[in-house]
Scaffold this motif. Structure first.
Motif, PDB file in Angstrom:
ATOM      1  N   CYS A   1       0.972  -1.312   0.021  1.00  0.00           N
ATOM      2  CA  CYS A   1      -0.165  -0.067  -0.072  1.00  0.00           C
ATOM      3  C   CYS A   1       0.788   1.276   0.009  1.00  0.00           C
ATOM      4  O   CYS A   1       2.107   1.181   0.091  1.00  0.00           O
ATOM      5  N   GLY A   2       0.255   2.509  -0.189  1.00  0.00           N
ATOM      6  CA  GLY A   2       1.046   3.581   0.009  1.00  0.00           C
ATOM      7  C   GLY A   2       1.085   4.219  -1.522  1.00  0.00           C
ATOM      8  O   GLY A   2       0.399   3.714  -2.401  1.00  0.00           O
ATOM      9  N   SER A   3       2.334   4.899  -1.556  1.00  0.00           N
ATOM     10  CA  SER A   3       2.535   5.595  -2.834  1.00  0.00           C
ATOM     11  C   SER A   3       2.915   4.563  -4.039  1.00  0.00           C
ATOM     12  O   SER A   3       3.000   3.278  -3.850  1.00  0.00           O
ATOM     13  N   SER A   4       2.483   4.904  -5.241  1.00  0.00           N
ATOM     14  CA  SER A   4       2.539   3.865  -6.419  1.00  0.00           C
ATOM     15  C   SER A   4       3.950   3.620  -7.099  1.00  0.00           C
ATOM     16  O   SER A   4       4.085   3.238  -8.142  1.00  0.00           O
ATOM     17  N   ARG A   5       5.020   4.001  -6.097  1.00  0.00           N
ATOM     18  CA  ARG A   5       6.490   3.776  -6.789  1.00  0.00           C
ATOM     19  C   ARG A   5       6.852   2.132  -7.064  1.00  0.00           C
ATOM     20  O   ARG A   5       6.584   1.469  -6.591  1.00  0.00           O
ATOM     21  N   GLU A   6       7.107   2.194  -8.503  1.00  0.00           N
ATOM     22  CA  GLU A   6       7.474   0.849  -9.195  1.00  0.00           C
ATOM     23  C   GLU A   6       8.942   0.577  -8.415  1.00  0.00           C
ATOM     24  O   GLU A   6       9.272  -0.748  -8.573  1.00  0.00           O
ATOM     25  N   HIS A   7       9.560   1.381  -7.862  1.00  0.00           N
ATOM     26  CA  HIS A   7      10.707   0.860  -7.306  1.00  0.00           C
ATOM     27  C   HIS A   7      10.432  -0.195  -6.139  1.00  0.00           C
ATOM     28  O   HIS A   7      11.454  -0.955  -5.955  1.00  0.00           O
ATOM     29  N   ALA A   8       9.473  -0.427  -5.753  1.00  0.00           N
ATOM     30  CA  ALA A   8       9.100  -1.337  -4.728  1.00  0.00           C
ATOM     31  C   ALA A   8       9.215  -2.789  -5.154  1.00  0.00           C
ATOM     32  O   ALA A   8       9.946  -3.501  -4.632  1.00  0.00           O
TER      33      ALA A   8
END
Length: 201
Positions: A79-86
């Motif tokens: 969940c949280g921001s949509s950063r693809e870095h995750a």
């Protein structure tokens, strides 16, 4: 993107709920646009203290889970921001599968684009797999994408659902670019015909 078929691996138990993308890869590591190199910063604020020393109690710092390729997680993972870095960081660390009762939509879709398999299971199944993961490196979980099954170290088999198109893309190792390139012949034919019928374009 590598094809995903069957994985036999160590599962790390992470029962915490609402593990968000900032926990997975903190914002200070988002400056890169490379997919590689982020694994060392995975769960950085949970893995390391302010001096950069490993926090012994964190699951991925324990010897049994240093080679984990599966995470069994609490509800609402990613969940949280949509950063693809995750998913980049997870994949670079060596995580190929995350099992949870639910995922944030954007994170869920980003996993497939990066060769990872997020699996949604009922709470009672996640509880069983969580206990199985707590056994350490001697307990190996088998994930079979073709059969859509997860097998615990005790031999219990659990099925999971997955969108047929997403399954196809993982089995064939196709990300968005790969999907386009798989249609290269049809694209070339269309462009040739278009050039002949509309040479002024």
């Amino acid at each position: 993107m590598e094809k995903f078929e069957t994985l036999t691996g160590i599962a790390a138990p992470m029962p915490l709920v609402n593990i968000d993308t900032d926990m997975i890869i903190p914002k200070q590591f988002l400056k890169t646009i490379k997919r590689s190199g982020l694994g060392v910063h995975l769960f950085d604020e949970m893995r390391f203290d302010d001096d950069g020393n490993e926090i012994p109690d964190f699951v991925l710092n324990k010897e049994a889970y240093r080679e984990a390729s599966i995470i069994v997680a609490g509800d609402n993972f990613g969940c949280g921001s949509s950063r693809e870095h995750a998913p980049w960081a997870l994949a670079d660390f060596g995580i190929k599968v995350v099992i949870s009762t639910s995922f944030a939509d954007i994170f869920y879709n980003n996993c497939f684009k990066n060769g990872m398999l997020p699996i949604v299971m009922p709470q009672e199944v996640v509880d069983i797999l969580m206990k199985d993961a707590e056994k350490g490196s001697n307990a190996r979980i088998i994930v079979d994408l073709e059969a859509q099954s997860v097998t615990s170290s005790d031999g219990e088999v659990f099925s999971f659902e997955i969108d047929p198109f997403k399954k196809h893309c993982l089995l064939e190792g196709l990300d968005d670019i790969g999907q386009t390139l798989s249609k290269a012949s049809a694209i070339d034919t269309f462009e040739t015909q278009a050039a002949q019928s509309r040479p002024w374009v």
